[in-house]
Scaffold this motif. Structure first.
Motif, PDB file in Angstrom:
ATOM      1  N   TRP A  14      25.502  45.704  72.244  1.00  0.00           N
ATOM      2  CA  TRP A  14      25.177  44.344  71.839  1.00  0.00           C
ATOM      3  C   TRP A  14      24.501  43.573  72.959  1.00  0.00           C
ATOM      4  O   TRP A  14      24.052  42.454  72.769  1.00  0.00           O
ATOM      5  CB  TRP A  14      26.424  43.601  71.390  1.00  0.00           C
ATOM      6  N   GLY A  15      24.465  44.135  74.167  1.00  0.00           N
ATOM      7  CA  GLY A  15      23.755  43.518  75.282  1.00  0.00           C
ATOM      8  C   GLY A  15      24.572  42.571  76.138  1.00  0.00           C
ATOM      9  O   GLY A  15      24.022  41.883  76.980  1.00  0.00           O
ATOM     10  N   TYR A  16      25.890  42.527  75.955  1.00  0.00           N
ATOM     11  CA  TYR A  16      26.745  41.664  76.759  1.00  0.00           C
ATOM     12  C   TYR A  16      27.479  42.485  77.799  1.00  0.00           C
ATOM     13  O   TYR A  16      27.846  43.627  77.552  1.00  0.00           O
ATOM     14  CB  TYR A  16      27.788  40.939  75.887  1.00  0.00           C
ATOM     15  N   ARG A  17      27.699  41.878  78.955  1.00  0.00           N
ATOM     16  CA  ARG A  17      28.481  42.510  80.013  1.00  0.00           C
ATOM     17  C   ARG A  17      29.705  41.650  80.270  1.00  0.00           C
ATOM     18  O   ARG A  17      29.603  40.435  80.346  1.00  0.00           O
ATOM     19  CB  ARG A  17      27.652  42.636  81.278  1.00  0.00           C
ATOM     20  N   GLY A  18      30.853  42.274  80.365  1.00  0.00           N
ATOM     21  CA  GLY A  18      32.083  41.532  80.604  1.00  0.00           C
ATOM     22  C   GLY A  18      32.602  40.887  79.325  1.00  0.00           C
ATOM     23  O   GLY A  18      32.045  41.069  78.245  1.00  0.00           O
ATOM     24  N   GLU A  19      33.688  40.170  79.464  1.00  0.00           N
ATOM     25  CA  GLU A  19      34.294  39.513  78.305  1.00  0.00           C
ATOM     26  C   GLU A  19      33.460  38.316  77.875  1.00  0.00           C
ATOM     27  O   GLU A  19      32.895  37.612  78.693  1.00  0.00           O
ATOM     28  CB  GLU A  19      35.722  39.092  78.630  1.00  0.00           C
ATOM     29  N   GLN A  20      33.402  38.106  76.556  1.00  0.00           N
ATOM     30  CA  GLN A  20      32.592  37.040  75.973  1.00  0.00           C
ATOM     31  C   GLN A  20      33.454  36.164  75.068  1.00  0.00           C
ATOM     32  O   GLN A  20      34.468  36.602  74.539  1.00  0.00           O
ATOM     33  CB  GLN A  20      31.450  37.635  75.143  1.00  0.00           C
ATOM     34  N   ARG A  21      33.015  34.934  74.857  1.00  0.00           N
ATOM     35  CA  ARG A  21      33.726  33.976  74.006  1.00  0.00           C
ATOM     36  C   ARG A  21      33.700  34.457  72.554  1.00  0.00           C
ATOM     37  O   ARG A  21      32.650  34.817  72.031  1.00  0.00           O
ATOM     38  CB  ARG A  21      33.041  32.622  74.096  1.00  0.00           C
TER      39      ARG A  21
END
Length: 75
Positions: free
Chosen positions: A36-43
């Motif tokens: 999905w293209g996110y790194r680390g924890e997301q909201r």
């Protein structure tokens, strides 16, 4: 929630489903699939937080990406 967004009460979008929420309705963070293209924890919102980790992380495409793809189809 039915809160009015202002300069100080900002909108936040859930990185899982893409819906818009106030900060109080998106207090959680979690890891999302790397695809999905996110790194680390997301909201994420309460609903996305309640999904099982296996179901959430095994998804190939972001729910918000599939929504955006369907809404950009010409008529």
């Amino acid at each position: 929630c039915l809160i009015t967004f202002t300069f100080t009460n900002r909108r936040h979008h859930c990185r899982g489903c893409g819906e818009i929420f106030c900060g109080d309705c998106t207090p959680h963070t979690r890891l999302l699939p790397a695809s999905w293209g996110y790194r680390g924890e997301q909201r994420v919102c309460d609903n996305c937080m309640s999904l099982s980790t296996d179901d959430f992380l095994s998804s190939d495409t972001s729910p918000s990406a599939s929504t955006a793809a369907s809404s950009s189809t010409p008529m």
